[in-house]
Design an enzyme around this catalytic site. Structure first.
Site, short mmCIF file in Angstrom:
data_model
loop_
_atom_site.label_atom_id
_atom_site.label_comp_id
_atom_site.label_asym_id
_atom_site.label_seq_id
_atom_site.Cartn_x
_atom_site.Cartn_y
_atom_site.Cartn_z
N ARG A 196 1.04 -1.17 0.20
CA ARG A 196 -0.31 -0.14 -0.05
C ARG A 196 0.97 1.02 0.08
O ARG A 196 0.56 2.37 -0.27
CB ARG A 196 -1.59 -0.02 1.22
CG ARG A 196 -1.61 1.48 1.54
CD ARG A 196 -2.21 1.09 2.89
NE ARG A 196 -2.34 2.30 3.35
CZ ARG A 196 -3.86 3.11 2.67
NH1 ARG A 196 -4.69 2.86 1.65
NH2 ARG A 196 -4.06 4.80 2.45
N CYS A 243 -6.81 -4.85 3.11
CA CYS A 243 -5.79 -5.53 3.84
C CYS A 243 -6.13 -6.44 4.99
O CYS A 243 -7.01 -6.05 5.64
CB CYS A 243 -3.78 -4.85 3.96
SG CYS A 243 -4.21 -3.86 5.33
N ARG A 259 -9.10 0.74 3.89
CA ARG A 259 -7.87 1.80 3.57
C ARG A 259 -7.80 2.44 2.48
O ARG A 259 -7.64 2.57 1.80
CB ARG A 259 -5.94 0.65 3.03
CG ARG A 259 -5.48 -0.36 3.93
CD ARG A 259 -5.09 -0.17 5.44
NE ARG A 259 -3.85 0.90 5.49
CZ ARG A 259 -2.66 0.31 5.59
NH1 ARG A 259 -2.98 -1.04 5.97
NH2 ARG A 259 -2.18 0.88 5.67
N PRO A 260 -9.02 3.89 3.09
CA PRO A 260 -9.23 4.33 1.56
C PRO A 260 -7.92 5.57 2.19
O PRO A 260 -6.90 5.54 2.62
CB PRO A 260 -10.58 5.19 2.94
CG PRO A 260 -9.98 4.73 4.26
CD PRO A 260 -9.65 3.26 4.19
N ASP A 299 -9.00 8.33 0.17
CA ASP A 299 -9.85 9.66 0.29
C ASP A 299 -9.18 10.91 0.20
O ASP A 299 -10.18 11.81 -0.12
CB ASP A 299 -11.45 9.33 0.64
CG ASP A 299 -11.75 9.29 2.17
OD1 ASP A 299 -10.43 8.47 2.89
OD2 ASP A 299 -11.70 9.77 3.27
N LEU A 300 -9.33 11.22 1.85
CA LEU A 300 -8.34 12.52 2.37
C LEU A 300 -6.97 12.46 1.26
O LEU A 300 -6.58 13.94 0.87
CB LEU A 300 -7.76 11.79 3.07
CG LEU A 300 -8.75 11.82 4.72
CD1 LEU A 300 -7.85 11.79 6.17
CD2 LEU A 300 -10.12 12.91 4.12
N ASP A 351 0.79 0.49 15.32
CA ASP A 351 1.63 -0.72 15.38
C ASP A 351 2.30 -1.68 16.34
O ASP A 351 2.87 -1.96 15.98
CB ASP A 351 2.48 0.23 14.20
CG ASP A 351 2.12 0.45 12.94
OD1 ASP A 351 2.97 1.70 12.37
OD2 ASP A 351 1.23 0.86 13.11
C1 EPZ Z 1 0.89 4.61 7.86
O1 EPZ Z 1 -0.49 4.08 6.99
C2 EPZ Z 1 1.67 3.51 7.73
N1 EPZ Z 1 2.84 2.92 7.34
C3 EPZ Z 1 1.10 2.57 9.10
O2 EPZ Z 1 1.85 1.23 9.13
C4 EPZ Z 1 0.27 2.64 10.43
O3 EPZ Z 1 -0.15 2.13 11.25
C5 EPZ Z 1 -0.55 3.97 9.92
O4 EPZ Z 1 0.74 4.95 9.31
C6 EPZ Z 1 -0.52 4.83 10.99
O5 EPZ Z 1 -0.12 4.89 11.86
C7 EPZ Z 1 3.33 3.60 6.42
O6 EPZ Z 1 4.00 4.11 7.54
C8 EPZ Z 1 4.15 2.72 5.46
P1 EPZ Z 1 -2.80 6.15 7.60
P2 EPZ Z 1 -1.24 5.16 6.15
O7 EPZ Z 1 -3.35 7.25 6.59
O8 EPZ Z 1 -0.87 6.78 6.38
C9 EPZ Z 1 -7.69 6.30 8.20
C10 EPZ Z 1 2.68 -0.89 9.18
O9 EPZ Z 1 3.02 -2.15 9.62
N2 EPZ Z 1 -7.04 7.25 6.56
O10 EPZ Z 1 -2.59 7.57 8.61
O11 EPZ Z 1 -1.83 4.12 5.82
C11 EPZ Z 1 -7.63 4.78 7.68
O12 EPZ Z 1 -8.42 4.04 6.66
C12 EPZ Z 1 2.48 -0.09 8.65
O13 EPZ Z 1 4.58 -0.62 9.62
C13 EPZ Z 1 -8.98 7.52 5.40
O14 EPZ Z 1 -9.98 7.51 6.37
O15 EPZ Z 1 -2.09 5.17 7.43
C14 EPZ Z 1 -7.41 4.94 9.23
O16 EPZ Z 1 -8.19 4.44 9.89
C15 EPZ Z 1 0.85 -0.66 9.09
N3 EPZ Z 1 -8.39 7.86 4.97
C16 EPZ Z 1 -6.10 5.95 10.02
O17 EPZ Z 1 -7.05 6.83 8.90
C17 EPZ Z 1 -7.52 8.15 4.07
O18 EPZ Z 1 -7.24 8.59 3.01
C18 EPZ Z 1 -4.74 6.14 9.30
O19 EPZ Z 1 -4.55 5.85 8.22
C19 EPZ Z 1 -6.86 7.98 4.86
C20 EPZ Z 1 -6.45 7.22 5.70
#
Ligand code: EPZ
Length: 421
Positions: free
Chosen positions: A93, A117, A122-123, A125-126, A308
């Protein structure tokens, strides 16, 4: 596929070198698509995810190779291809973070929509809202996102979602804004150290970013960015995992190359459990009393307790004297490790986004299956203390995010071996 065979019971003692941060290295590698000239990245961990991203960057016209001294050299040589195809994005991702750089530098990008996953939906939209705020046209066609923008224009935007800020969403928009015309302000930006590391790399390349590490990041667009030499921050999640390995085995580990200021919420909760954590020349010495206290914790975006490390903490609390409660507020479905830990004798009961952990006196080894990166780490921790043999299949999940974890554990006394399944 490989498996780990662990015979539990050894109390870990010795020194563990913490590797560079996977979640800083991946977006920084993507950020090199914004630059001219060569970037040399030091401290990039040897991980499957790093290799997967290198494959994608090569398809996008970058020369990406690792030197004998371990540094990764990246230089964009051809800017024709702007497509990040499904096969690559499906596997990882984090590929999504080539979106901002491609759009800003090449004025278009075609990125496969990442699927779900093991940790849930894993949306993005933001991410897309941020790109539209910068003036991009965004369409979803046949599972791919098509983005176009003659010239991005700086804008003010709110990037918070239903679960708080977005780490890669903040990185993506921040990277795109570096070459936009004018000023961009990201409100409700992610404060994770990995996002700040991306900003520090970009500033070293000539970007003008301020406020990184806080909920409001300001980016003044510049004309171009020049590659540079940069060292990635240490991996706070690996460090937290090894802290819990010391605690669960009642051992004593010295972690080197570990940033304590990136782990304050984790240190706070582990001290409440009864874990001793002392700073020692750029690292930490971690040990625990035999008795572990039960605690209550909810995962939050940084600086809160990181999602994490939720699974790893659950493994540790399975052996506490009493009932603990963990609430997952970032990825509400991130509980695939619950059933597997119960197979090892833990007493975990899931109720929506919360798990009640009834402490038990011991865990018993059994065959279990890894499901996602951090759930796998939780199973390793449980196997280190479980009575008898624990066999963990599908350890390719763990190879994505932990550099040679079995070697680091064996070096401090764990009885763990990697074998072909
Ligand atoms: C990053 O993922 C990390 N991955 C993840 O680590 C980590 O768990 C996560 O941040 C939260 O800290 C990498 O940095 C490669 P988010 P990311 O966007 O950026 C929602 C690991 O184990 N969301 O911060 O994809 C989403 O569904 C991995 O190393 C929206 O709603 O996570 C979630 O509930 C796993 N819309 C929350 O926000 C969006 O457009 C946080 O997701 C984007 C996210």
């Amino acid at each position: 596929m490989d498996q780990f065979i662990i015979n539990g019971g050894a109390r870990l003692r010795g020194v563990v070198p913490i590797s560079g941060s996977k979640n800083a290295a991946l977006p920084i590698m993507a950020a090199t698509l914004l630059t001219e000239g060569e970037t040399i990245l030091r401290g990039v961990p040897l991980l499957d995810d790093v290799e997967s991203l290198s494959v994608l960057l090569r398809k996008l016209g970058a020369n990406a190779r690792r030197d004998d001294d371990g540094a990764i050299r990246l230089r964009v040589e051809d800017e024709q291809n702007c497509v990040a195809e499904y096969e690559l994005v499906r596997k990882m991702r984090a590929s999504i973070c080539v979106m901002g750089p491609l759009l800003a530098r090449r004025h278009k990008a075609q990125i496969s929509m990442p699927g779900g996953c093991a940790i849930g939906d894993r949306p993005i939209d933001l991410h897309l809202a941020g790109m539209e705020n910068l003036g991009a046209d965004v369409d979803l066609i046949g599972g791919d996102i098509h983005l176009r923008a003659k010239r991005l224009k700086g804008a003010e935007m709110f990037l918070g979602g239903p679960f708080g800020s977005t780490v890669l969403g903040t990185a993506n928009v921040m990277m795109a804004a570096c070459l936009a015309e004018g000023t961009t302000i990201i409100e409700s930006a992610a404060c994770e150290p990995e996002v700040a590391d991306v900003a520090n790399y970009l500033n070293a390349c000539g970007a003008r970013i301020s406020g990184h590490g806080t909920p409001r990041i300001t980016i003044e667009g510049v004309k171009s960015l020049k590659g540079c030499e940069y060292t990635i921050i240490p991996d706070r999640i690996e460090a937290g995992t090894f802290m819990m390995a010391a605690a669960i085995t009642n051992g004593e580990l010295t972690l080197t190359n570990c940033r304590m200021d990136h782990l304050l919420a984790v240190i706070d909760r582990l001290k409440a459990v009864g874990v001793n954590i002392e700073r020692k020349d750029g690292g930490a010495v971690v040990s625990s009393a035999r008795r572990l206290e039960p605690i209550t914790v909810a995962t939050q975006p940084f600086p809160g307790f990181p999602t994490d490390l939720q699974a790893q903490l659950m493994a540790l609390l399975s052996l506490a004297d009493g009932n603990s409660i963990i609430t997952e507020k970032v990825f509400p479905d991130r509980f695939l490790h619950v059933a597997e830990l119960n197979r090892l004798g833990a007493r975990l009961r899931k109720e929506g986004q919360t798990v009640v952990i009834e402490g038990v006196r011991r865990l018993i080894g059994a065959p279990v299956m890894a499901s996602d990166l951090r759930a796998s780490a939780a199973l390793v921790l449980a196997g280190l203390i479980a009575k008898g043999q624990t066999r963990i299949s599908r350890v390719y999940h763990i190879d994505r995010g932990y550099e040679a974890i079995e070697k680091k554990l064996a070096a401090v006394g764990a009885d763990i071996q990697r074998m072909a399944e």
